[in-house]
Design a protein around this motif. Structure first.
Motif, PDB file in Angstrom:
ATOM      1  N   ASN A 172      34.588  23.156  86.567  1.00 14.94           N
ATOM      2  CA  ASN A 172      35.970  23.068  86.087  1.00 14.94           C
ATOM      3  C   ASN A 172      36.940  23.962  86.843  1.00 14.94           C
ATOM      4  N   GLY A 173      36.389  24.876  87.658  1.00 14.58           N
ATOM      5  CA  GLY A 173      37.245  25.783  88.432  1.00 14.58           C
ATOM      6  C   GLY A 173      37.591  27.016  87.603  1.00 14.58           C
ATOM      7  N   THR A 174      37.272  28.174  88.153  1.00 12.60           N
ATOM      8  CA  THR A 174      37.463  29.434  87.421  1.00 12.60           C
ATOM      9  C   THR A 174      38.862  29.558  86.833  1.00 12.60           C
ATOM     10  N   GLN A 175      39.866  29.141  87.635  1.00 11.79           N
ATOM     11  CA  GLN A 175      41.259  29.341  87.198  1.00 11.79           C
ATOM     12  C   GLN A 175      41.597  28.492  85.968  1.00 11.79           C
ATOM     13  N   ASN A 176      40.773  27.479  85.699  1.00 12.13           N
ATOM     14  CA  ASN A 176      41.072  26.595  84.555  1.00 12.13           C
ATOM     15  C   ASN A 176      40.365  27.004  83.264  1.00 12.13           C
ATOM     16  N   ILE A 177      39.526  28.017  83.343  1.00  7.27           N
ATOM     17  CA  ILE A 177      38.793  28.411  82.138  1.00  7.27           C
ATOM     18  C   ILE A 177      39.685  29.325  81.287  1.00  7.27           C
ATOM     19  N   TYR A 209      33.255  36.031  87.355  1.00  7.51           N
ATOM     20  CA  TYR A 209      34.284  35.029  87.645  1.00  7.51           C
ATOM     21  C   TYR A 209      35.677  35.439  87.155  1.00  7.51           C
ATOM     22  N   GLY A 210      35.780  36.628  86.576  1.00  5.82           N
ATOM     23  CA  GLY A 210      37.086  37.101  86.085  1.00  5.82           C
ATOM     24  C   GLY A 210      37.617  36.278  84.923  1.00  5.82           C
ATOM     25  N   ILE A 211      36.724  35.920  83.999  1.00  8.85           N
ATOM     26  CA  ILE A 211      37.117  35.077  82.853  1.00  8.85           C
ATOM     27  C   ILE A 211      37.121  35.920  81.584  1.00  8.85           C
TER      28      ILE A 211
END
Ligand code: F0G
Length: 460
Positions: A172-177, A209-211
């Motif tokens: 889903n792409g890290t930026q979308n979590i 992942y910086g989430i």
């Protein structure tokens, strides 16, 4: 001397009358409620196992606190107490009171969610999922495979599948979590615990992942009990310290205080990040109330502060988990298929395995819920395709992973003889197993349909 009997570690100082009913009356009540127990009046219920949420009996200390509630609009003494209790337990610096869990969800997911965002959880609870989806985002469940097998006796069936979690993040792409949410215990997955090892692995991945990593901690004391008794490293550790460690791994938490804070109403968010907390506070003031009470009265906040202490009492937690297990073990011994091992706040019956003659699209869980009410006046809830089912483009049911019925046990409310009555009722239900029939839905709203749906019996 070691007693086999686990007695309730409290005496009863005040009683509430249960209205007794006959089977004949219950047939009528159920029909009038469109075969949906959510639509029954509570005085038509003998044993209410609909939920453990907001149904706790409060202690003399909590009631005493209620008399001391400071109802000031801003900066109430009771707020300071609640804030201190939460801060001390969670370690998070920013604490935001709400009237219940879903209010915190609605605020936080309005900010973190939205079109294109994805949230990943072991299993999203229904209001969590609804709030995420309502924001336009997507909610994905990644519980370990054992968590979907009712008969598996794996000790931590609430665990997140770490490999699937990582793949889902990448896909889903890290930026979308939007966030990863670990629900302890995993309510929709059978009230099953999550191990500290798993919580650590989730944290590690989120860090990589910086989430944002959030805990849905409404049953954290119960989860801590399981960790202390099942995870080698934590044997003999205090339940409170275990909970503290679990909080220390996360970036924030949402808690419905209606569960493990032993109160009838309340909730909060506790966060590490100042910017998110500030934005949440803005929304809080618009939707819930001022920053020092959210949707709560001073007396509610007193009760929460005390409940958060009491819930970690060793004797209380032992009684709590043992009494749930007592119900589960007895049902299992009489051949009722249940989710094993028994979870913390509830016993989950595998309705698909029990009613093999009722197909999934005829909702075997709803059938069991209705039979329990008819034979014993017991109110329970379906956690299966009524709650989580979806439709494909042709209007066919996409069923839930499991067809469960939850018997959620209110905290400090029922005694062992009530539980024995429930066990006896299951005997009658089992005797009449072949006579039970399925249901079709005649009315449903767009979101959270199980609360208000109407059903019709499909005989034959
Ligand atoms: N998260 C979990 C894991 C829950 O079990 C609940 C509520 C919520 C969030 C929402 O909290 O009700 O205070 O708004 N569960 C209740 C139940 C309703 O019956 O399991 P709330």
């Amino acid at each position: 001397m070691r007693h086999k009997t686990i007695i309730e570690p409290f005496r009863i100082k005040m009683v509430e009358t249960i209205q007794m009913t006959t089977q004949k009356q219950r047939e009528r009540y159920l029909k009038e409620a469109h075969y949906n127990p959510f639509l029954l009046e509570s005085n038509k219920v003998i044993i209410d196992f609909l939920t453990d949420s907001g149904t706790s009996a409060m202690s003399d200390e909590q009631w005493a606190g209620i008399m001391r509630g400071d109802e000031s609009y801003a900066g109430a003494r009771s707020w300071e107490k609640m804030k201190e209790a939460i801060h001390d337990l969670t370690g998070f610096p920013y604490i935001i009171p709400t009237h219940q869990g879903r209010a915190a969800e609605s605020i936080l997911f309005t900010l973190l969610g939205g079109e294109g965002k994805v949230f990943i959880s072991n299993t999203h609870f229904d209001t969590t999922r609804a709030n995420i989806e309502y924001s336009g985002a997507q909610a994905i469940d990644c519980v370990i495979p054992e968590g979907k097998v009712p008969s598996s006796t794996y000790p931590f069936k609430g665990n997140m599948d770490i490999e699937v979690l990582e793949n889902t993040i990448k896909e889903n792409g890290t930026q979308n979590i939007g966030a990863v949410i670990l629900t302890v215990t995993n309510n929709s997955g059978g009230g099953q615990p999550v191990s500290m090892e798993n919580a650590r692995a989730v944290q590690k991945l989120c860090k990589k992942y910086g989430i944002i990593y959030l805990l849905d901690s409404c049953r954290i004391a119960e989860n801590s009990y399981f960790i202390a008794h099942r995870e080698e490293e934590y044997k003999g550790q205090s339940y409170r310290d275990i909970a503290k460690e679990m909080y220390s791994l996360a970036d924030g938490t949402i808690m419905s205080a209606k569960k493990d804070a032993l109160v009838n109403m309340g909730g909060f968010m506790a966060l590490k990040d100042k910017q998110i907390a500030d934005e949440c506070t803005n929304l809080l003031i618009i939707r819930e109330g001022f920053a020092t009470y959210g949707g709560l009265s001073g007396r509610d906040m007193e009760a929460i502060a005390r409940g958060l202490e009491e819930v970690f009492n060793k004797d209380y937690l032992h009684y709590r988990i043992r009494s749930t297990t007592y119900l589960g073990e007895n049902l299992f011994d009489m051949g009722i298929p249940i989710v094993r091992p028994v979870g913390g706040h509830a016993v989950y019956v595998d309705a698909k395995a029990f009613y093999t003659h009722i197909p999934v699209h005829r909702y075997p869980g709803q059938a069991l819920v209705c039979e329990l009410y008819l034979h014993g006046g017991i109110r329970s809830v379906e956690i299966g395709s009524v709650m989580f089912g979806k439709y494909d483009a042709n209007g066919n049911l996409i069923p839930a992973a499991m067809e469960l019925v939850r018997l959620a046990i209110p905290r400090r409310v029922y005694t062992q003889s009530h539980i024995d009555y429930v066990i006896e009722t299951f005997g009658f239900v089992k005797e009449h197993k072949e006579d039970a029939s399925g249901f079709r839905i005649t009315y449903e709203p767009e979101f959270l349909r199980h609360f208000t749906a109407h059903f019709e019996q499909v005989v034959g």
